[in-house]
Enzyme design. Structure first.
Site, short mmCIF file in Angstrom:
data_model
loop_
_atom_site.label_atom_id
_atom_site.label_comp_id
_atom_site.label_asym_id
_atom_site.label_seq_id
_atom_site.Cartn_x
_atom_site.Cartn_y
_atom_site.Cartn_z
N ASP A 16 0.85 -1.19 0.00
CA ASP A 16 0.00 0.00 0.00
C ASP A 16 0.89 1.23 0.00
OD1 ASP A 16 -2.40 1.39 -0.12
OD2 ASP A 16 -2.73 1.36 2.05
N GLY A 17 0.35 2.31 -0.53
CA GLY A 17 1.03 3.59 -0.53
C GLY A 17 0.09 4.65 -0.01
N GLU A 54 2.34 3.77 -4.06
CA GLU A 54 1.75 2.46 -4.36
C GLU A 54 2.73 1.63 -5.20
OE1 GLU A 54 -1.08 1.23 -3.24
OE2 GLU A 54 -2.45 2.89 -2.85
N ASP A 77 -4.39 -2.40 -3.30
CA ASP A 77 -5.67 -1.71 -3.48
C ASP A 77 -5.55 -0.65 -4.58
OD1 ASP A 77 -4.29 0.37 -2.24
OD2 ASP A 77 -5.46 0.29 -0.40
N HIS A 128 -9.01 -0.11 2.77
CA HIS A 128 -9.70 0.35 3.98
C HIS A 128 -10.95 -0.47 4.24
CE1 HIS A 128 -6.94 3.69 3.64
NE2 HIS A 128 -7.33 3.84 2.40
N ASP A 138 -1.47 -0.24 5.06
CA ASP A 138 -1.92 1.15 5.16
C ASP A 138 -1.38 1.80 6.43
OD1 ASP A 138 -3.67 3.42 4.27
OD2 ASP A 138 -4.62 2.99 6.20
#
Length: 162
Positions: A16-17, A54, A77, A128, A138
């Site tokens: 994740d970024g 990301e 994501d 999320h 995250d």
């Protein structure tokens, strides 16, 4: 691990970024899973974008590997990454040298070089939501973005001086 032990195993990578302000301070988070082994990676940058973080998460995960040509699946994501790879957009961007102002050439080129040794399968997960490992990435990414001693995203900052 021996070659025999490698057979039947698959590396799972969650990435994740995050960016505060987009552009703004940003970070990436990675969780690598190999059997019972788990490794977490993260770093923060003073000025960057969400898409860059990301993508950098994927790159750093692959660059951290010591074995090449192993089966691996990357969960992200980021539809930007999943679509660029799985729909072969990246192949066209490389072929046309990123004509039309496609962004993040430095990172995509870096990723593309890694595909000589790795052929990851990408799986999109809803961000999320109820995926605990994506949520952990995250947390790592946002904590890194909010941290002190942020690194310089040289590719991004250089692009601002064009």
């Amino acid at each position: 691990m021996s070659e025999q032990q490698l057979q039947g195993h698959q590396l799972l990578i969650y990435t994740d970024g995050a960016a505060r302000g987009n552009p703004g301070p940003g970070g990436y988070g990675v969780v690598l899973l190999w059997g019972q082994q788990r490794k977490e990676l993260s770093a923060g940058y003073r000025l960057t974008t969400n898409n860059r973080m990301e993508l950098l998460a994927v790159i750093v995960a692959l660059e951290s590997l010591t074995k090449k040509n192993i089966p691996l699946t990357i969960y992200t994501d980021s539809q930007y990454i999943v679509n660029a790879v799985e729909k072969k957009w990246l192949d066209n961007w490389i072929r046309t040298d990123f004509k039309g102002g496609k962004k993040n050439k430095d990172l995509w080129t870096r990723y593309y070089q890694l595909t000589r040794h790795y052929k990851p399968r990408f799986v999109w997960v809803k961000g999320h939501a109820d995926n605990a490992l994506n949520n952990r990435c995250d947390e790592l990414a946002t904590a890194a973005a909010d941290g002190k001693h942020l690194l310089i995203d040289e590719g991004y900052e250089r692009s601002l001086n064009v």
